[in-house]
Enzyme design. Structure first.
Site, PDB file in Angstrom:
ATOM      1  CD  GLU A  40      -1.729   2.161   1.913  1.00 17.73           C
ATOM      2  OE1 GLU A  40      -1.130   3.057   1.265  1.00 17.73           O
ATOM      3  OE2 GLU A  40      -2.059   2.269   3.086  1.00 17.73           O
ATOM      4  CB  CYS A  56      -1.973   6.222   2.923  1.00 14.63           C
ATOM      5  SG  CYS A  56      -2.863   5.267   4.130  1.00 14.63           S
TER       6      CYS A  56
HETATM    7  P1  NAP Z   1       9.565   3.656   3.101  1.00 13.31           P
HETATM    8  O1  NAP Z   1      10.788   4.439   2.855  1.00 13.31           O
HETATM    9  O2  NAP Z   1       8.875   3.118   1.922  1.00 13.31           O
HETATM   10  O3  NAP Z   1       9.981   2.453   4.080  1.00 13.31           O
HETATM   11  C1  NAP Z   1       9.043   1.489   4.537  1.00 13.31           C
HETATM   12  C2  NAP Z   1       9.788   0.244   4.961  1.00 13.31           C
HETATM   13  O4  NAP Z   1      10.324  -0.418   3.804  1.00 13.31           O
HETATM   14  C3  NAP Z   1      10.983   0.522   5.852  1.00 13.31           C
HETATM   15  O5  NAP Z   1      11.106  -0.530   6.775  1.00 13.31           O
HETATM   16  C4  NAP Z   1      12.134   0.529   4.886  1.00 13.31           C
HETATM   17  O6  NAP Z   1      13.362   0.222   5.481  1.00 13.31           O
HETATM   18  C5  NAP Z   1      11.737  -0.538   3.899  1.00 13.31           C
HETATM   19  N1  NAP Z   1      12.310  -0.313   2.576  1.00 13.31           N
HETATM   20  C6  NAP Z   1      12.304   0.849   1.881  1.00 13.31           C
HETATM   21  N2  NAP Z   1      12.889   0.677   0.676  1.00 13.31           N
HETATM   22  C7  NAP Z   1      13.251  -0.622   0.599  1.00 13.31           C
HETATM   23  C8  NAP Z   1      13.901  -1.404  -0.397  1.00 13.31           C
HETATM   24  N3  NAP Z   1      14.293  -0.884  -1.543  1.00 13.31           N
HETATM   25  N4  NAP Z   1      14.113  -2.707  -0.129  1.00 13.31           N
HETATM   26  C9  NAP Z   1      13.735  -3.249   1.057  1.00 13.31           C
HETATM   27  N5  NAP Z   1      13.148  -2.549   2.037  1.00 13.31           N
HETATM   28  C10 NAP Z   1      12.885  -1.254   1.832  1.00 13.31           C
HETATM   29  O7  NAP Z   1       8.488   4.470   3.917  1.00 13.31           O
HETATM   30  P2  NAP Z   1       8.640   5.354   5.224  1.00 13.31           P
HETATM   31  O8  NAP Z   1      10.000   5.232   5.824  1.00 13.31           O
HETATM   32  O9  NAP Z   1       7.515   4.953   6.090  1.00 13.31           O
HETATM   33  O10 NAP Z   1       8.385   6.836   4.761  1.00 13.31           O
HETATM   34  C11 NAP Z   1       9.050   7.429   3.672  1.00 13.31           C
HETATM   35  C12 NAP Z   1       8.038   7.997   2.710  1.00 13.31           C
HETATM   36  O11 NAP Z   1       7.002   7.037   2.462  1.00 13.31           O
HETATM   37  C13 NAP Z   1       7.277   9.202   3.208  1.00 13.31           C
HETATM   38  O12 NAP Z   1       7.949  10.393   2.983  1.00 13.31           O
HETATM   39  C14 NAP Z   1       6.002   9.101   2.430  1.00 13.31           C
HETATM   40  O13 NAP Z   1       6.150   9.696   1.182  1.00 13.31           O
HETATM   41  C15 NAP Z   1       5.761   7.668   2.226  1.00 13.31           C
HETATM   42  N6  NAP Z   1       4.769   7.061   3.141  1.00 13.31           N
HETATM   43  C16 NAP Z   1       3.634   6.584   2.650  1.00 13.31           C
HETATM   44  C17 NAP Z   1       2.728   5.975   3.499  1.00 13.31           C
HETATM   45  C18 NAP Z   1       1.450   5.420   3.014  1.00 13.31           C
HETATM   46  O14 NAP Z   1       0.511   5.426   3.748  1.00 13.31           O
HETATM   47  N7  NAP Z   1       1.404   4.851   1.861  1.00 13.31           N
HETATM   48  C19 NAP Z   1       2.991   5.827   4.840  1.00 13.31           C
HETATM   49  C20 NAP Z   1       4.186   6.289   5.314  1.00 13.31           C
HETATM   50  C21 NAP Z   1       5.067   6.894   4.453  1.00 13.31           C
HETATM   51  P3  NAP Z   1      14.300   1.428   5.981  1.00 13.31           P
HETATM   52  O15 NAP Z   1      13.509   2.206   6.960  1.00 13.31           O
HETATM   53  O16 NAP Z   1      15.422   0.733   6.584  1.00 13.31           O
HETATM   54  O17 NAP Z   1      14.638   2.218   4.767  1.00 13.31           O
END
Ligand code: NAP
Length: 526
Positions: free
Chosen positions: A263, A300
């Site tokens: 998601e 989200c």
């Molecule tokens: P994220 O960067 O997508 O990370 C979510 C999880 O996935 C973390 O545990 C992260 O590990 C891991 N991950 C990220 N990239 C990966 C990869 N290439 N391979 C394997 N694992 C990976 O999301 P976030 O840290 O929650 O927030 C960053 C951005 O996501 C926000 O600025 C926002 O834009 C978006 N966001 C969207 C939602 C939504 O509801 N859809 C919710 C929260 C955030 P690490 O932490 O170790 O990188």
């Protein structure tokens, strides 16, 4: 007490020498605990244990799995104030929000427990044999859903409890009968450890097999090692498009590709239709500003895109929206990374040609975000794909279309979304049928005169949508149907009656609802 260890099944483990630390995003303070990054060896141990637990866990009865889920809820509550204080310190979310989220987390677990106790979630479908059918006899066929196997869960930063360690993905995977390995989110490492310990206590108390739950800390490498491990059979993810798509691609490239239920958020368009806008422009602006700033916009389902047709009333709306957002206080975001991305993406949009900022940006110390609204013409929006991207935070973009024809063009250009909202009268609905139909084709949930923030947890909820809001539009990550992501059908052909699973036996010992020869019934087969 926070130990900083991973949990390989019920064994705490810290074989690595590299560590992560937890930081209070409001103060910059480093919080208690040095969290050991899981080594490749520990990941291999956790996945092997999950695989060996998968067979015995799949044979645990639904009622015993229900007891396990209820026990997790009890153990989470037993963590008491330590959990609340740690989650607040790690996320900068206020106490009311965190206690509310804890309640939601426990209620989700209990709702899945009720589903298991009732039992019909296995979708039993039976077509009895017709040996004398002409020209060919019909065989006895009986189908039900069974667990997929070990599931890797990536929790969300924006819901440290309800969409994280024991959140919807973990609860639905365990309910389905799948062992779970959680990759702890770096944004709430201590919260993750506390909740993991609660899950393991519950597993021990209800005699679940060792390996039914593991938790590993680490960053991208640890996540990739999990997704590509052959024991893992499905992934649940909530987060960014970049992270979700990378995990989806890694899973698709495996020798055995596996489903990834990611998601990844959306802009959640809101259509302002004429008659409704004419009667309540200022009230709509207030209502939407409240939704945009709720939880510092870190949902989200944040309404990040508002679409109307140029008029004096739309100008009144945009002024009122700008005023309401300018008056809203800046607040601390979940972590420095998210605050930096908000600052960078909103500043970049402000500099795009044809973009006007409605609410003047306030000075924000530390990781605080200033609520923002910007506006563009329909022509500008249609010509610039950068304006279609989600800005994660208290932000919304107003698109002023030249006509209803252009509004239809804008809707047609939208990517897949979790939600779409229509602010309208019933006359508006009747006179904009094509636009509403086009919006319906883009979204997983369509709202009438409401705001998309606030996702009720119940069986009729659909929290999902066409790509890129998720990687699979057929499934929800919220509500009872989330369990079906982690199950697959198996069909028994001409199988001996006594050897059938209880759900498919003639006498229906579980008393569940089944489809038998086309009838939906909970009666035995005579
Ligand atoms: P994220 O960067 O997508 O990370 C979510 C999880 O996935 C973390 O545990 C992260 O590990 C891991 N991950 C990220 N990239 C990966 C990869 N290439 N391979 C394997 N694992 C990976 O999301 P976030 O840290 O929650 O927030 C960053 C951005 O996501 C926000 O600025 C926002 O834009 C978006 N966001 C969207 C939602 C939504 O509801 N859809 C919710 C929260 C955030 P690490 O932490 O170790 O990188």
């Amino acid at each position: 007490m926070i130990t900083g260890k991973n949990f390989i099944g019920n064994t705490p483990s810290a074989k690595g020498t590299d560590h992560l630390t937890a930081i209070n995003p409001a103060t910059g303070e480093v919080l208690e605990g040095a969290f050991a990054i899981a080594t490749q060896e520990e990941i291999a141990e956790a996945t092997a244990l999950a695989q060996s637990a998968a067979t015995s866990f799949s044979q645990v009865s639904a009622k015993e799995r229900a007891a396990f889920l209820n026990a997790i809820a009890d153990e989470i509550m037993a963590l008491g104030d330590e959990l609340i204080q740690r989650a607040m310190a790690e996320s900068a979310l206020p106490e009311g929000r965190i206690t509310g989220e804890r309640g939601r987390t426990c209620n989700q677990l209990k709702a899945f427990a009720l589903l298991l106790e009732e039992g019909s979630f296995v979708n039993a479908t039976i077509d009895t044999a017709i040996p004398d059918r002409q020209p060919l006899p019909k065989v006895d066929l009986r189908k039900m859903d069974i667990p997929l196997g070990p599931v890797a869960v990536f929790g969300a930063s924006n819901f440290p409890l309800a969409f994280s360690t024991a959140g919807g993905d973990t609860a639905s995977a365990l309910a389905a009968g799948c062992p779970v390995i959680v990759k702890g989110h770096e944004s709430h490492l201590g919260t993750n450890e506390l909740v993991s310990s609660a899950i393991l206590k519950a597993a021990e108390k209800t005699c679940m097999p060792n390996g039914v739950f593991s938790m590993v800390n680490g960053s991208v490498e640890v996540g990739q090692a999990l997704v590509t491990n052959p024991s893992i059979q499905a992934v649940g993810f909530t987060g960014s498009y970049r992270g979700g798509k990378a995990i989806f691609d890694a899973a698709a490239k495996r020798e055995q590709p596996i489903p990834v239920y990611a998601e990844m958020g959306s802009t959640n368009p809101v259509l302002l239709l004429e008659e409704k806008l004419n009667t309540s422009a200022e009230a709509l602006a207030e209502q939407l500003a409240g939704s945009v700033t709720l939880g510092v916009g870190q949902f989200c389902t944040n309404p990040g895109l508002i679409i109307g047709i140029e008029s004096d009333v739309l100008n009144t709306f945009s002024q009122a929206l700008g005023k309401a957002l300018a008056a809203a206080a800046p607040a601390t975001m979940l972590n420095k990374g998210i605050a930096d991305v908000y600052e960078a993406t909103s500043s970049a949009l402000a500099n795009e040609l044809g973009v006007t900022t409605l609410a003047a940006k306030q000075t924000t110390p530390g990781n605080q975000a200033s609520p923002l609204a910007m506006e563009v013409s329909g022509d500008t929006f249609l010509a610039n794909p950068k304006l279609h991207q989600e800005v994660f935070g208290p932000f919304t973009l107003l698109v002023k279309c030249s006509s209803s024809t252009q509004m239809a063009e804008v809707v047609a250009k939208l990517e897949g979304q979790l939600t779409g909202t229509v602010m309208a009268t019933e006359n508006d609905l009747a006179s904009n049928g094509d636009i509403i139909q086009a919006l319906q084709n883009k979204v997983g949930r369509i709202l009438f005169n409401g705001v998309p923030t606030g996702v009720e947890v119940c069986p009729s909820m659909h929290h999902g949508g066409p790509f890129p809001s998720t990687t699979n539009p057929k499934y929800t990550s919220v509500g009872a149907d989330a369990i079906h992501r982690f199950m697959r059908p198996i069909c028994y052909q001409s199988w001996p009656r006594a050897a059938l699973p209880d759900a498919l036996k003639n006498d229906n010992p579980l008393g569940i609802w089944r489809t038998v020869d086309g009838d939906f019934t909970n009666k035995p087969i005579s």
